[in-house]
Design a protein around this motif. Structure first.
Motif, PDB file in Angstrom:
ATOM      1  N   THR A 123       0.823  -1.207   0.000  1.00  0.00           N
ATOM      2  CA  THR A 123       0.000   0.000   0.000  1.00  0.00           C
ATOM      3  C   THR A 123       0.857   1.256   0.000  1.00  0.00           C
ATOM      4  OG1 THR A 123      -1.821   1.115   1.134  1.00  0.00           O
ATOM      5  CG2 THR A 123      -0.160   0.074   2.540  1.00  0.00           C
ATOM      6  N   HIS A 124       0.268   2.341  -0.441  1.00  0.00           N
ATOM      7  CA  HIS A 124       0.913   3.649  -0.352  1.00  0.00           C
ATOM      8  C   HIS A 124       0.579   4.331   0.978  1.00  0.00           C
ATOM      9  CE1 HIS A 124       1.075   3.203  -4.776  1.00  0.00           C
ATOM     10  NE2 HIS A 124       2.183   3.915  -4.647  1.00  0.00           N
ATOM     11  N   ASP A 125      -0.433   3.840   1.686  1.00  0.00           N
ATOM     12  CA  ASP A 125      -0.887   4.487   2.916  1.00  0.00           C
ATOM     13  C   ASP A 125      -1.039   3.457   4.035  1.00  0.00           C
ATOM     14  OD1 ASP A 125      -1.931   6.133   4.860  1.00  0.00           O
ATOM     15  OD2 ASP A 125      -3.548   6.918   3.612  1.00  0.00           O
ATOM     16  N   PRO A 126       0.081   3.018   4.614  1.00  0.00           N
ATOM     17  CA  PRO A 126      -0.001   1.977   5.643  1.00  0.00           C
ATOM     18  C   PRO A 126      -0.808   2.385   6.877  1.00  0.00           C
ATOM     19  CG  PRO A 126       2.266   2.784   5.413  1.00  0.00           C
ATOM     20  CD  PRO A 126       1.458   3.408   4.318  1.00  0.00           C
ATOM     21  N   ALA A 127      -0.792   3.668   7.253  1.00  0.00           N
ATOM     22  CA  ALA A 127      -1.540   4.089   8.436  1.00  0.00           C
ATOM     23  C   ALA A 127      -3.046   3.906   8.234  1.00  0.00           C
ATOM     24  CB  ALA A 127      -1.224   5.546   8.775  1.00  0.00           C
ATOM     25  N   ALA A 128      -3.556   4.302   7.072  1.00  0.00           N
ATOM     26  CA  ALA A 128      -4.989   4.136   6.794  1.00  0.00           C
ATOM     27  C   ALA A 128      -5.355   2.656   6.757  1.00  0.00           C
ATOM     28  CB  ALA A 128      -5.361   4.813   5.479  1.00  0.00           C
ATOM     29  N   LEU A 129      -4.509   1.845   6.133  1.00  0.00           N
ATOM     30  CA  LEU A 129      -4.792   0.409   6.067  1.00  0.00           C
ATOM     31  C   LEU A 129      -4.774  -0.203   7.468  1.00  0.00           C
ATOM     32  CD1 LEU A 129      -5.357  -2.187   4.556  1.00  0.00           C
ATOM     33  CD2 LEU A 129      -2.897  -2.365   4.092  1.00  0.00           C
ATOM     34  N   LYS A 130      -3.802   0.167   8.275  1.00  0.00           N
ATOM     35  CA  LYS A 130      -3.737  -0.348   9.653  1.00  0.00           C
ATOM     36  C   LYS A 130      -5.007   0.004  10.409  1.00  0.00           C
ATOM     37  CE  LYS A 130      -1.247  -0.039  13.986  1.00  0.00           C
ATOM     38  NZ  LYS A 130      -0.254   0.692  14.768  1.00  0.00           N
ATOM     39  N   ASP A 131      -5.431   1.273  10.321  1.00  0.00           N
ATOM     40  CA  ASP A 131      -6.644   1.695  11.012  1.00  0.00           C
ATOM     41  C   ASP A 131      -7.859   0.911  10.521  1.00  0.00           C
ATOM     42  OD1 ASP A 131      -5.102   3.518  12.398  1.00  0.00           O
ATOM     43  OD2 ASP A 131      -5.882   5.291  11.332  1.00  0.00           O
ATOM     44  N   GLY A 132      -7.960   0.749   9.213  1.00  0.00           N
ATOM     45  CA  GLY A 132      -9.085  -0.004   8.659  1.00  0.00           C
ATOM     46  C   GLY A 132      -9.099  -1.447   9.139  1.00  0.00           C
ATOM     47  N   LEU A 133      -7.937  -2.072   9.185  1.00  0.00           N
ATOM     48  CA  LEU A 133      -7.848  -3.457   9.654  1.00  0.00           C
ATOM     49  C   LEU A 133      -8.173  -3.558  11.147  1.00  0.00           C
ATOM     50  CD1 LEU A 133      -4.662  -4.580   7.694  1.00  0.00           C
ATOM     51  CD2 LEU A 133      -7.036  -5.321   7.281  1.00  0.00           C
ATOM     52  N   LEU A 134      -7.756  -2.558  11.926  1.00  0.00           N
ATOM     53  CA  LEU A 134      -8.091  -2.549  13.353  1.00  0.00           C
ATOM     54  C   LEU A 134      -9.601  -2.442  13.567  1.00  0.00           C
ATOM     55  CD1 LEU A 134      -5.232  -0.287  14.756  1.00  0.00           C
ATOM     56  CD2 LEU A 134      -5.578  -2.730  15.205  1.00  0.00           C
ATOM     57  N   VAL A 135     -10.256  -1.601  12.769  1.00  0.00           N
ATOM     58  CA  VAL A 135     -11.715  -1.465  12.881  1.00  0.00           C
ATOM     59  C   VAL A 135     -12.394  -2.769  12.472  1.00  0.00           C
ATOM     60  CG1 VAL A 135     -13.747  -0.280  11.934  1.00  0.00           C
ATOM     61  CG2 VAL A 135     -11.728   1.043  12.638  1.00  0.00           C
ATOM     62  N   MET A 136     -11.941  -3.377  11.389  1.00  0.00           N
ATOM     63  CA  MET A 136     -12.533  -4.655  10.966  1.00  0.00           C
ATOM     64  C   MET A 136     -12.368  -5.717  12.046  1.00  0.00           C
ATOM     65  SD  MET A 136     -11.709  -4.985   6.885  1.00  0.00           S
ATOM     66  CE  MET A 136     -12.075  -6.721   6.935  1.00  0.00           C
ATOM     67  N   ALA A 137     -11.186  -5.785  12.660  1.00  0.00           N
ATOM     68  CA  ALA A 137     -10.948  -6.773  13.716  1.00  0.00           C
ATOM     69  C   ALA A 137     -11.853  -6.507  14.917  1.00  0.00           C
ATOM     70  CB  ALA A 137      -9.477  -6.752  14.132  1.00  0.00           C
ATOM     71  N   ALA A 138     -12.003  -5.235  15.290  1.00  0.00           N
ATOM     72  CA  ALA A 138     -12.868  -4.893  16.420  1.00  0.00           C
ATOM     73  C   ALA A 138     -14.311  -5.264  16.128  1.00  0.00           C
ATOM     74  CB  ALA A 138     -12.746  -3.399  16.740  1.00  0.00           C
ATOM     75  N   LEU A 139     -14.754  -5.011  14.924  1.00  0.00           N
ATOM     76  CA  LEU A 139     -16.119  -5.385  14.543  1.00  0.00           C
ATOM     77  C   LEU A 139     -16.303  -6.892  14.588  1.00  0.00           C
ATOM     78  CD1 LEU A 139     -16.644  -2.885  11.607  1.00  0.00           C
ATOM     79  CD2 LEU A 139     -17.882  -2.899  13.796  1.00  0.00           C
ATOM     80  N   GLY A 140     -15.296  -7.616  14.162  1.00  0.00           N
ATOM     81  CA  GLY A 140     -15.365  -9.074  14.215  1.00  0.00           C
ATOM     82  C   GLY A 140     -15.452  -9.583  15.644  1.00  0.00           C
ATOM     83  N   ARG A 141     -14.645  -9.000  16.531  1.00  0.00           N
ATOM     84  CA  ARG A 141     -14.686  -9.412  17.941  1.00  0.00           C
ATOM     85  C   ARG A 141     -16.039  -9.105  18.558  1.00  0.00           C
ATOM     86  NH1 ARG A 141      -9.669  -7.013  17.797  1.00  0.00           N
ATOM     87  NH2 ARG A 141     -10.439  -5.137  18.831  1.00  0.00           N
ATOM     88  N   GLU A 142     -16.569  -7.915  18.285  1.00  0.00           N
ATOM     89  CA  GLU A 142     -17.857  -7.518  18.853  1.00  0.00           C
ATOM     90  C   GLU A 142     -18.979  -8.393  18.306  1.00  0.00           C
ATOM     91  OE1 GLU A 142     -18.384  -5.541  21.457  1.00  0.00           O
ATOM     92  OE2 GLU A 142     -16.207  -5.468  21.503  1.00  0.00           O
ATOM     93  N   GLY A 143     -18.906  -8.713  17.035  1.00  0.00           N
ATOM     94  CA  GLY A 143     -19.940  -9.566  16.433  1.00  0.00           C
ATOM     95  C   GLY A 143     -19.959 -10.943  17.053  1.00  0.00           C
ATOM     96  N   ARG A 144     -18.770 -11.491  17.355  1.00  0.00           N
ATOM     97  CA  ARG A 144     -18.700 -12.802  17.996  1.00  0.00           C
ATOM     98  C   ARG A 144     -19.192 -12.719  19.438  1.00  0.00           C
ATOM     99  NH1 ARG A 144     -14.134 -12.776  14.908  1.00  0.00           N
ATOM    100  NH2 ARG A 144     -12.765 -12.176  16.602  1.00  0.00           N
ATOM    101  N   ALA A 145     -18.915 -11.592  20.127  1.00  0.00           N
ATOM    102  CA  ALA A 145     -19.341 -11.435  21.523  1.00  0.00           C
ATOM    103  C   ALA A 145     -20.856 -11.357  21.645  1.00  0.00           C
ATOM    104  CB  ALA A 145     -18.696 -10.194  22.137  1.00  0.00           C
TER     105      ALA A 145
END
Length: 147
Positions: A123-145
């Motif tokens: 990617t050209h924008d690792p910070a944006a990708l990192k943030d997006g992946l963190l949000v996706m992971a958090a959503l996944g954890r919350e959905g399982r909870a």
């Protein structure tokens, strides 16, 4: 890395989107065989299907490949790298011409690739990708909870 041009610099090439998977699968079958025969351990290989001009001149080919990245992983059982950052097919989809205007489209495509199970994203924008992946992971954890 797969490229419809075979060798040299990426250029527009007329390849119907319906043919792209056959070309990619034939390319990797031959390359993996050749590399293993040359003494490269199979577990050291990473597959890059190419995107944008590497798949031809039409946006549809890149969209077909992006939508089916899991097919590449299943078919060869190897890690997959994808690079969709600021690619021309995103400009074709969004109507934006400047690479600098493709940040949102790039992030959407990268997150889609991550959801498909790719192992590496250039990617050209690792910070944006990192943030997006963190949000996706958090959503996944919350959905399982909740479930």
């Amino acid at each position: 890395m797969h490229a419809v041009q075979g060798r040299g610099r990426a250029q527009r090439a007329a390849v119907p989107a319906g043919e792209i998977w056959r070309r990619i699968e034939d390319f990797f079958a031959a390359r993996i065989t050749a590399l293993v025969a040359a003494g490269i351990a199979r577990d050291r290989l990473i597959l890059d299907p190419g995107m944008g001009f590497f798949l031809g001149g039409e946006a549809a080919a890149s969209l077909v490949v992006l939508a089916g990245l899991d097919r590449l992983k299943r078919g060869f059982g190897l890690p997959v790298l994808v690079s969709v950052s600021r690619k021309s097919f995103l400009a074709a989809v969004t109507g934006r011409q400047s690479p600098g205007e493709l940040g949102a489209a790039t992030l959407a495509a990268e997150l889609y690739a991550a959801a498909q199970g790719v192992d590496y994203i250039r990617t050209h924008d690792p910070a944006a990708l990192k943030d997006g992946l963190l949000v996706m992971a958090a959503l996944g954890r919350e959905g399982r909870a909740i479930g």
